[in-house]
Write a protein that holds these residues in place. Structure first.
Motif, PDB file in Angstrom:
ATOM      1  N   SER A  39       0.825  -1.211   0.000  1.00  0.00           N
ATOM      2  CA  SER A  39       0.000   0.000   0.000  1.00  0.00           C
ATOM      3  C   SER A  39       0.858   1.259   0.000  1.00  0.00           C
ATOM      4  O   SER A  39       0.515   2.256  -0.640  1.00  0.00           O
ATOM      5  CB  SER A  39      -0.940   0.005   1.212  1.00  0.00           C
ATOM      6  N   GLY A  40       1.983   1.214   0.705  1.00  0.00           N
ATOM      7  CA  GLY A  40       2.883   2.364   0.707  1.00  0.00           C
ATOM      8  C   GLY A  40       3.513   2.616  -0.642  1.00  0.00           C
ATOM      9  O   GLY A  40       3.677   3.771  -1.071  1.00  0.00           O
ATOM     10  N   PHE A  41       3.871   1.541  -1.340  1.00  0.00           N
ATOM     11  CA  PHE A  41       4.446   1.689  -2.677  1.00  0.00           C
ATOM     12  C   PHE A  41       3.428   2.264  -3.654  1.00  0.00           C
ATOM     13  O   PHE A  41       3.776   3.075  -4.518  1.00  0.00           O
ATOM     14  CB  PHE A  41       4.955   0.333  -3.192  1.00  0.00           C
ATOM     15  N   VAL A  42       2.175   1.848  -3.517  1.00  0.00           N
ATOM     16  CA  VAL A  42       1.132   2.380  -4.404  1.00  0.00           C
ATOM     17  C   VAL A  42       0.940   3.874  -4.164  1.00  0.00           C
ATOM     18  O   VAL A  42       0.835   4.661  -5.110  1.00  0.00           O
ATOM     19  CB  VAL A  42      -0.197   1.621  -4.185  1.00  0.00           C
ATOM     20  N   THR A  43       0.924   4.278  -2.896  1.00  0.00           N
ATOM     21  CA  THR A  43       0.801   5.700  -2.574  1.00  0.00           C
ATOM     22  C   THR A  43       1.965   6.492  -3.149  1.00  0.00           C
ATOM     23  O   THR A  43       1.764   7.568  -3.740  1.00  0.00           O
ATOM     24  CB  THR A  43       0.739   5.896  -1.049  1.00  0.00           C
ATOM     25  N   ASN A  44       3.172   5.997  -2.986  1.00  0.00           N
ATOM     26  CA  ASN A  44       4.345   6.678  -3.543  1.00  0.00           C
ATOM     27  C   ASN A  44       4.275   6.753  -5.059  1.00  0.00           C
ATOM     28  O   ASN A  44       4.708   7.743  -5.663  1.00  0.00           O
ATOM     29  CB  ASN A  44       5.621   5.968  -3.097  1.00  0.00           C
ATOM     30  N   TRP A  45       3.749   5.705  -5.683  1.00  0.00           N
ATOM     31  CA  TRP A  45       3.620   5.688  -7.141  1.00  0.00           C
ATOM     32  C   TRP A  45       2.688   6.820  -7.592  1.00  0.00           C
ATOM     33  O   TRP A  45       2.988   7.526  -8.557  1.00  0.00           O
ATOM     34  CB  TRP A  45       3.070   4.342  -7.593  1.00  0.00           C
ATOM     35  N   PHE A  46       1.586   6.999  -6.884  1.00  0.00           N
ATOM     36  CA  PHE A  46       0.673   8.094  -7.212  1.00  0.00           C
ATOM     37  C   PHE A  46       1.347   9.450  -7.007  1.00  0.00           C
ATOM     38  O   PHE A  46       1.218  10.358  -7.837  1.00  0.00           O
ATOM     39  CB  PHE A  46      -0.586   8.014  -6.344  1.00  0.00           C
ATOM     40  N   LYS A  47       2.062   9.584  -5.920  1.00  0.00           N
ATOM     41  CA  LYS A  47       2.665  10.880  -5.602  1.00  0.00           C
ATOM     42  C   LYS A  47       3.769  11.248  -6.583  1.00  0.00           C
ATOM     43  O   LYS A  47       3.955  12.427  -6.913  1.00  0.00           O
ATOM     44  CB  LYS A  47       3.200  10.863  -4.173  1.00  0.00           C
ATOM     45  N   LYS A  48       4.514  10.266  -7.055  1.00  0.00           N
ATOM     46  CA  LYS A  48       5.552  10.546  -8.042  1.00  0.00           C
ATOM     47  C   LYS A  48       4.961  11.058  -9.350  1.00  0.00           C
ATOM     48  O   LYS A  48       5.662  11.676 -10.149  1.00  0.00           O
ATOM     49  CB  LYS A  48       6.373   9.286  -8.300  1.00  0.00           C
ATOM     50  N   VAL A  82      -6.428   4.300  -0.834  1.00  0.00           N
ATOM     51  CA  VAL A  82      -7.627   3.848  -0.117  1.00  0.00           C
ATOM     52  C   VAL A  82      -8.724   3.490  -1.112  1.00  0.00           C
ATOM     53  O   VAL A  82      -9.407   2.469  -0.978  1.00  0.00           O
ATOM     54  CB  VAL A  82      -8.125   4.934   0.855  1.00  0.00           C
ATOM     55  N   LEU A  83      -8.871   4.319  -2.136  1.00  0.00           N
ATOM     56  CA  LEU A  83      -9.898   4.086  -3.154  1.00  0.00           C
ATOM     57  C   LEU A  83      -9.615   2.802  -3.934  1.00  0.00           C
ATOM     58  O   LEU A  83     -10.522   1.987  -4.155  1.00  0.00           O
ATOM     59  CB  LEU A  83      -9.955   5.282  -4.104  1.00  0.00           C
ATOM     60  N   VAL A  84      -8.373   2.610  -4.338  1.00  0.00           N
ATOM     61  CA  VAL A  84      -7.998   1.388  -5.058  1.00  0.00           C
ATOM     62  C   VAL A  84      -8.284   0.160  -4.204  1.00  0.00           C
ATOM     63  O   VAL A  84      -8.843  -0.841  -4.672  1.00  0.00           O
ATOM     64  CB  VAL A  84      -6.509   1.434  -5.457  1.00  0.00           C
ATOM     65  N   GLY A  85      -7.886   0.234  -2.935  1.00  0.00           N
ATOM     66  CA  GLY A  85      -8.145  -0.876  -2.040  1.00  0.00           C
ATOM     67  C   GLY A  85      -9.623  -1.154  -1.861  1.00  0.00           C
ATOM     68  O   GLY A  85     -10.062  -2.307  -1.847  1.00  0.00           O
ATOM     69  N   GLY A  86     -10.414  -0.084  -1.741  1.00  0.00           N
ATOM     70  CA  GLY A  86     -11.849  -0.255  -1.596  1.00  0.00           C
ATOM     71  C   GLY A  86     -12.486  -0.915  -2.803  1.00  0.00           C
ATOM     72  O   GLY A  86     -13.355  -1.789  -2.668  1.00  0.00           O
ATOM     73  N   ILE A  87     -12.053  -0.516  -3.990  1.00  0.00           N
ATOM     74  CA  ILE A  87     -12.592  -1.130  -5.215  1.00  0.00           C
ATOM     75  C   ILE A  87     -12.206  -2.598  -5.294  1.00  0.00           C
ATOM     76  O   ILE A  87     -13.031  -3.473  -5.587  1.00  0.00           O
ATOM     77  CB  ILE A  87     -12.085  -0.361  -6.458  1.00  0.00           C
ATOM     78  N   GLY A 116     -18.741   2.979   0.565  1.00  0.00           N
ATOM     79  CA  GLY A 116     -17.429   3.457   0.979  1.00  0.00           C
ATOM     80  C   GLY A 116     -16.618   4.023  -0.167  1.00  0.00           C
ATOM     81  O   GLY A 116     -16.027   5.107  -0.057  1.00  0.00           O
ATOM     82  N   VAL A 117     -16.607   3.315  -1.278  1.00  0.00           N
ATOM     83  CA  VAL A 117     -15.856   3.773  -2.455  1.00  0.00           C
ATOM     84  C   VAL A 117     -16.423   5.088  -2.973  1.00  0.00           C
ATOM     85  O   VAL A 117     -15.674   6.002  -3.348  1.00  0.00           O
ATOM     86  CB  VAL A 117     -15.901   2.689  -3.557  1.00  0.00           C
ATOM     87  N   ALA A 118     -17.741   5.218  -2.985  1.00  0.00           N
ATOM     88  CA  ALA A 118     -18.369   6.448  -3.467  1.00  0.00           C
ATOM     89  C   ALA A 118     -17.983   7.643  -2.590  1.00  0.00           C
ATOM     90  O   ALA A 118     -17.677   8.732  -3.103  1.00  0.00           O
ATOM     91  CB  ALA A 118     -19.885   6.280  -3.495  1.00  0.00           C
TER      92      ALA A 118
END
Length: 211
Positions: free
Chosen positions: A63-72, A83-88, A189-191
């Motif tokens: 999950s941390g790597f995914v967040t960093n990927w978005f931020k980069k 959080v949204l990806v995980g919820g889906i 939750g996703v919405a």
């Protein structure tokens, strides 16, 4: 709280709905295998403990790597996007898995869904740290834990049992109630998380780290 109410409502209750689904299927999963597929609790526990434990660890770390990927890629709301990806992922996986025809496929479905299980809770805490100034972080985190504790962990298992008894009226229909509750709670939750992304970005921009 007033200034960031949209962010906080979408964040706290969005994650609570997702966690409601997670706690529901985690607590009722042994009953599904016993009632519908004839497995014993020890047999289920061994297989799910091994594979579920591995995917749970993978989920928390990745999950941390995914967040960093978005931020980069310039997304300041990277934690909330995770959080949204995980919820889906959880909503799709946990609403389909209990309807699989064999216990092996049910187990595989939940193990795959488990890859996303720790995305929402892990990155929800990270997002609180990002959007909340130092002097308010303890209060905001406490409110968050209260909401997910009562709404998520408290109502999730209850909702699935209630739907089994009062909607389907048959203990053998636990797999249908698990699929229905996880789908409804997951979509809600996703919405909320998706709707709150814009407000979250604004909250991050307002956070004053100098005090």
């Amino acid at each position: 709280l007033r200034q960031n109410r949209t962010t906080l409502i979408c964040h706290h209750f969005g994650v609570a709905f997702i966690i409601m689904a997670v706690y529901g299927w985690v607590n009722w999963l042994p009953s599904l295998f016993v009632r519908v597929h004839g497995w014993g609790v020890p047999q289920f526990s061994i297989y799910y403990g091994i594979f579920g434990g591995i995917t749970g660890i993978m989920s928390a770390i990745s999950s941390g790597f995914v967040t960093n990927w978005f931020k980069k890629r310039g997304h300041t709301d990277g934690a909330m996007r995770t959080v949204l990806v995980g919820g889906i992922g959880l909503t799709v996986g946990t609403s389909v898995a209990p309807l699989m025809p064999t216990p092996e496929l049910v187990l595989a479905g939940y193990v795959i869904a488990g890859v996303f299980a720790n995305y929402p809770p892990a990155q929800a805490l990270a997002s609180i740290a990002e959007m909340t100034p130092n002097q308010f972080r303890g209060t905001i985190t406490a409110i968050y834990v209260l909401v997910i504790g009562i709404g998520g962990a408290g109502l999730g298992p209850f909702a699935m049992g209630w739907v089994t008894d009062n909607v389907f009226g048959d203990p053998q229909s636990i797999h249908y109630s698990m699929a229905l509750v996880t789908l409804v709670m997951g979509v809600l939750g996703v919405a909320l998380i998706a709707y709150g992304l814009k407000a979250f970005r604004a909250s991050v921009g307002r956070a004053d780290w100098a005090t």
